[in-house]
Design an enzyme around this catalytic site. Sequence first.
Site, PDB file in Angstrom:
ATOM      1  N   GLU B  41       0.937  -1.221   0.011  1.00 46.94           N
ATOM      2  CA  GLU B  41      -0.013   0.021  -0.219  1.00 46.94           C
ATOM      3  C   GLU B  41       0.906   1.245   0.047  1.00 46.94           C
ATOM      4  O   GLU B  41       1.857   1.313   0.728  1.00 46.94           O
ATOM      5  CB  GLU B  41      -0.852   0.054   1.194  1.00 46.94           C
ATOM      6  CG  GLU B  41      -1.852   1.295   1.455  1.00 46.94           C
ATOM      7  CD  GLU B  41      -2.649   1.065   2.664  1.00 46.94           C
ATOM      8  OE1 GLU B  41      -2.279   0.386   3.473  1.00 46.94           O
ATOM      9  OE2 GLU B  41      -3.644   1.807   2.911  1.00 46.94           O
ATOM     10  N   LYS B 112      -9.264   2.120  -2.394  1.00 44.79           N
ATOM     11  CA  LYS B 112      -9.605   1.488  -0.953  1.00 44.79           C
ATOM     12  C   LYS B 112     -10.858   2.101  -0.281  1.00 44.79           C
ATOM     13  O   LYS B 112     -11.132   3.157  -0.419  1.00 44.79           O
ATOM     14  CB  LYS B 112      -8.476   2.271   0.077  1.00 44.79           C
ATOM     15  CG  LYS B 112      -8.435   1.406   1.319  1.00 44.79           C
ATOM     16  CD  LYS B 112      -7.211   1.918   2.178  1.00 44.79           C
ATOM     17  CE  LYS B 112      -7.140   1.521   3.512  1.00 44.79           C
ATOM     18  NZ  LYS B 112      -6.008   1.859   4.135  1.00 44.79           N
ATOM     19  N   CYS B 148      -5.172  -3.229   2.285  1.00 45.93           N
ATOM     20  CA  CYS B 148      -5.188  -3.311   3.956  1.00 45.93           C
ATOM     21  C   CYS B 148      -6.419  -3.197   4.288  1.00 45.93           C
ATOM     22  O   CYS B 148      -7.237  -4.352   4.507  1.00 45.93           O
ATOM     23  CB  CYS B 148      -4.549  -1.849   4.388  1.00 45.93           C
ATOM     24  SG  CYS B 148      -3.505  -2.311   5.728  1.00 45.93           S
TER      25      CYS B 148
END
EC number: 6.3.5.1
Lengths: 546, 546
Positions: B41, B112, B148
Amino acid sequence: MKIALAQLNYHIGNFESNTKKIIDHIHKAKAEGAELVVFAELAICGYPPRDFLEFEEFIELCEAAAQEVALHTQGIACIFGLPVKNELPAGKDLYNAAYFIEDGSVKAVVKKALLPNYDVFDEYRYFEPAMNFECIEFKGKKIALTICEDLWNINNNPLYIHNPMDELIKQEPDLMINIAASPFSYLHDDERVEILSKNASQYHLPLLYVNQVGAQTEIIFDGGSMAFNKDGILIDEMAYFKEDFKIYTFEQNELKGLQPITHQVIPDIAQIHDALILGIQDYFRKSGFQKAVLGLSGGIDSAIVCALACRALGPENVMAVLMPSKYSSDHSIKDALDLVENIGCKHEIIRIGEAADAFDNMLAPVFEGLAANLTEENIQARCRGILLMAMSNKFGYILLNTSNKSECAVGYGTLYGDMCGAIGVIGDVYKTQIFQLARFINKDAAVIPENTIVKPPSAELRPDQKDSDSLPDYDTLDQVLMHYIEQKKSSRAIIAMGFEETLVKRVIKLVNNAEFKRYQTPPILRVSPKAFGMGRRMPIVGKYLA
Amino acid sequence: MKIALAQLNYHIGNFESNTKKIIDHIHKAKAEGAELVVFAELAICGYPPRDFLEFEEFIELCEAAAQEVALHTQGIACIFGLPVKNELPAGKDLYNAAYFIEDGSVKAVVKKALLPNYDVFDEYRYFEPAMNFECIEFKGKKIALTICEDLWNINNNPLYIHNPMDELIKQEPDLMINIAASPFSYLHDDERVEILSKNASQYHLPLLYVNQVGAQTEIIFDGGSMAFNKDGILIDEMAYFKEDFKIYTFEQNELKGLQPITHQVIPDIAQIHDALILGIQDYFRKSGFQKAVLGLSGGIDSAIVCALACRALGPENVMAVLMPSKYSSDHSIKDALDLVENIGCKHEIIRIGEAADAFDNMLAPVFEGLAANLTEENIQARCRGILLMAMSNKFGYILLNTSNKSECAVGYGTLYGDMCGAIGVIGDVYKTQIFQLARFINKDAAVIPENTIVKPPSAELRPDQKDSDSLPDYDTLDQVLMHYIEQKKSSRAIIAMGFEETLVKRVIKLVNNAEFKRYQTPPILRVSPKAFGMGRRMPIVGKYLA
């Protein structure tokens, strides 16, 4: 219907004091014939409560305080802000909400939808955004009650994807009320009037707006609560930088008896002056201290802080310490003493030579053969820091930091030396503004000695030192700093505006290299749209572009 | 299909170094036969870039770096994280995204959705959450690529209202890949394994997970990238606290040739030890310094910091300064010298008496008739601070702060004295853990002198002073602190657990009263789930409950 607005100074986490203020103003409103009294966003606990919100006991005490307030609402209704629990199984634990209470019971809970999470704001850390919108009803009228930022998407603010008023207007409300905790900056008040006016005119509804007033460590609320008619015309404006209370008559869907007025344009420097005084006062009052100490060099920065502290706390509560070294000029001591005489605060003179010499001696074996440099200058500044902290420790004085924003920016200050202090009074005021502030303070009588204002700025840490030896002139420096810090422009963009390349790159490098110092500075009273501190979060070991 | 995972140590904003690392590992992966290589990330810019993200130039440089990387993807595909602009007219300016690049061009941009905004995280400050989810396609396979936190709602985490994998699974992916920047705490690794395992088993898909490694000022990434089979069984685990690189074979929708393994359970103290060494190393490496200085008292805290610094930087780069006063015991000097001998770092001895006496003399007229108290103790601590900073200024040493978490918590330290330093090495390690850490450091050979470990802790700022004079025993203190700081329990709840009421209230009051000090402490290497610093944001002038 008579509606009272109470613009009050809350204290974060001080339920006793906040609740008492709210209850007192409910009784006052009732006594003066009001049927509804409106308080600010998160009035119960103060704003911003920060990680207090993560303690379950804190949330319980907010609710308990709200219930205590409710006991005082027989024959009157009230609106105030508080955090409430999110009872759904998903999402953040809390809402930033408002209670509408009538005759002792909570009739409606309104939740905030647009959660600011930029600059000094962290609302997504704690709150779930509201998704449902409903007007409250009171005495046959529908009120579109919103919380602060919920009105700030009127210009299609790119931050947000919806606009709560677009939902509420479908329910055909008669009046808009917005409760806020809208922090001051010297550029903020005009924008606020414009945004609120645009809401009133766009939805064609009268609007009552209640802000907080007072300082919570670095964040200052300026008050300035307002009323607008349905054409978006300002018809009343409450006091700035102090508590206020007004009752408005709402009849035939209008706020009666008020004529259009012009928003009082207060010059930036006057606003900064009043904000800093309130900032000092509330830091001391809310932390339970009375007396301040500061180092008085004879220069303009400490002179201004001394003058502001005397106005905020009374000269009898201010101790100015003169700490000359062998590099201090005679005029510095005279200028400092002239100021003390002008404002009547206490003072002491402690020469730093003995301690500075002791360090030189102690370090002589380790530094043998090495020339004196910045190290020895820092030792002097740190000796002064020790003396001021000793005065603070021994007598319970709170040390005021006197660094200005230009210095903080370029790292022109000694960590653990002149960067000591509990609160940075002028750390968000550029040096060019400092000179304007001196003139403003002197407008009625000479407070800051003329020589302090006109002499070339100097740190006096070596013979004949001048700020201009190592920094560009402050006019240029401050412009470059504002473009970089406030406007977040790149060096390339600033150079393209006509500033000299070497200078721009050097200044930006100085700013970047000082991040590690600023991490350890005291909180700084925020008066600009971008102050150092919680509103500017830069990496420390990151690689900067310049 | 061969898939490489590259677990690398990035540097925030250092595009040159990050890009080079990524490109080198693309070539390495290609040379070793991989068809896809996966990075972490925000690999392009490092994590957390904080307000760098608010500078347009920074975002442009991220894109430019990505395009440079793309030039190296002939015959191979790669995945890495970077911030990308939100082109829609509403919402935050950026997405936290990943590029999927194949043969030189960006084939997919994955965004995300679940943005952490708690503890040390501020992702809502910068990013708009993704609302649309699509698998990427590569060589006939569908990959559910997530970033994540997007896998962290598997247990119906109450923070979030949706679960991106529930959308992606509808597209019938063959494999899950998660790229992360998941900060270390000594409690985090077991939870991570559990969460990832549960994802793999619930969606019945193999899962490859790539984390960052390395420290960015206070935040430490521990690596520990992993592979799971479709039953959620761990089948591979990469190195902790160092870079690593592995190639996996994905065939017939399985990761081939790997047997179930057990997650390597590393004792907390061993993890803390390794994390702190990495934290020191990266602070120095990424800020361009080599040499450290610290004050060595003969006590356990500074001994541990000295030992860790020597392991991180080499003893030749560590300068230990002994600064005895008239209150220092003989054994303190001997213990400090024993340590220096054991580890072979440099040292100097500078007695502080002359400076402390100078301050006493200078302040005598002002303090006349007043008894010596904490003020004079603080002067000693601050004289030491001045000496250490002078060494730092003169020789370019970086000062390491040696305060432990128990002290930081209760304010048992002098601001601008022993609280000086560029980085707090053990400020997130409780005193009871400090003793364990000493034993751990000594496990192969005596490094920390036995007397340093077993003698009663003392600040030695007055005759015969002991920590236990003013603080409860550390076992009890640390338990109360953990309940209050890590668990955010109320005093009432802690007392209900059986701790003595007076003690609990006193400890919590000490913690609360020290907020103003902690505001000005150096950044602290974070090893616990709740460290002082950016992850704990408490009001300063707020009224605390105790």
